[in-house]
Enzyme design. Sequence first.
Site, short mmCIF file in Angstrom:
data_model
loop_
_atom_site.label_atom_id
_atom_site.label_comp_id
_atom_site.label_asym_id
_atom_site.label_seq_id
_atom_site.Cartn_x
_atom_site.Cartn_y
_atom_site.Cartn_z
N HIS A 100 0.92 -1.28 -0.09
CA HIS A 100 -0.05 0.02 -0.05
C HIS A 100 0.88 1.18 0.16
CE1 HIS A 100 -2.41 -2.93 2.30
NE2 HIS A 100 -3.42 -2.45 1.93
N ASP A 103 2.15 1.95 3.50
CA ASP A 103 3.33 1.11 4.00
C ASP A 103 4.47 1.64 3.76
OD1 ASP A 103 0.74 -0.48 4.43
OD2 ASP A 103 1.60 -1.74 2.51
C1 XLS Z 1 -7.69 -6.50 4.20
C2 XLS Z 1 -7.01 -7.02 2.90
C3 XLS Z 1 -5.85 -6.00 2.59
C4 XLS Z 1 -5.78 -6.03 1.10
C5 XLS Z 1 -4.84 -4.85 0.59
O1 XLS Z 1 -8.33 -7.62 4.82
O2 XLS Z 1 -6.77 -8.30 2.60
O3 XLS Z 1 -4.76 -6.45 3.37
O4 XLS Z 1 -5.24 -7.20 0.65
O5 XLS Z 1 -5.64 -3.69 0.74
#
Ligand code: XLS
Length: 435
Positions: A100, A103
């Site tokens: 993301h 992150d």
């Molecule tokens: C959350 C999601 C997230 C996505 C990416 O539950 O799995 O981690 O994979 O935003």
Amino acid sequence: MKEYFPTSKIQFDGPKSRNPLAFKHYNPDEVVEGKTMREHLRFAAPYWHVMRNTLGDPFGDGTAQMPWDDGSNSVENALARVDVFFEFLEKMDIDYYCWHDRDIAPELNDLAASNDALDQVVAKLKTKQEESGKKLLWGTACLFTHPRYSQGAATSPDARVYAYAAAQVKKALECTNALDGLGYTFWGGREGYSTLLNTNMKRELDHLATFLHMAIEHADKIGYTGPFYIEPKPREPSTHQYDSDAAACLNFLREYNLTDRFKLNIETNHATLAGHTMEHELTVAANAGLLGSIDANRGDTLLGWDTDQFPTDIYGTTQVMLVVLGMGGFTTGGLNFDAKRRRESHEPIDLIHAHIGGMDTFARGLKIAAAIRADGRLADFVQDRYASFNNGFGAKIETGMTSFEELEAIALAGGEPQVKSGRQEYLENLINEFI
Ligand code: XLS
Ligand code: NI
Ligand code: NI
């Protein structure tokens, strides 16, 4: 450069090995059904769980030891994490990763400053990718953590929030493209509602579709040619999320003419939260020709939330790999471990143990699925079960060449059909022969 994971690169040591820091089943160069395990499995590590998850929970603080992290929100700290992450990828022999925007780089006082921070980190990621050969499986924008998104991003009732989200996705897509990302993911996050009392569902869905069309237009402008993925999840954090499961997502994509560029990224724990099995969700997506990628993890049957645990269930990975092999393998997607350690596993080496387990479990799933396919009995059974549609009036049904009148005449003349057993238990035993 200082190293933080107390191990050398993880090697394949064979199933008899007792070395906890070795692969017992994942042998990257071993050929299965004409491709190496590495090519089949396309493992990816998520930046958010590996580098940023503190292992806090709603009742307690984070426990994760991150000796490389100074705890600040600075760009320097973000840049320092990149080296540690690539040390991790290198030692795990994982070829792909996902992020993301928030992150990898900090959210600063305003959007321009945040964008600038992102550019600095992306430049470093680019250098690291070039040095190591690692690739970006997909990028995404975090449209759920900041309070501005508490009522949604592309489904916010506030157009200013919508614009902010658009700006963030625009930038994240540009960064994905700059890093030659193979995909771009939309996980709904806050795109849903807590109560319908305050929600105009129709307007929100229309807004979301417009948002996704603008993403496609921008992709075309900047020359990003990869797929977009929607990642279904039924709830959490919203009470209801619009992308609740694979079927709901496909319906949305078809209703709004988005299937040309969008595929699905299916996550195990989201499938089970939706009340489905993972193989159900994968099959729904694959049947539509839109299974793009997988977020590999698992839930806990005793807990009702998205626990994002590492996959350890060989039966489960076998079923996943049966679907993946059945569709001819991944093209742009892969197996992203969207998984985190338990709060008690707070040492950096636990990240290594966790990923070894996930990779070995999928390696076994791959080998078992390939053996089931080579054996052929399972496929033959299913093939046979529908044999009555292969010719005669069955074939006319499949080609749309018959009518209720004709079928009525057949039913009147044919008497009571004698139905064959579905042999579920026989087939369950058959699968267990290979596990
Ligand atoms: C959350 C999601 C997230 C996505 C990416 O539950 O799995 O981690 O994979 O935003
Ligand atoms: Ni996910
Ligand atoms: Ni999840």
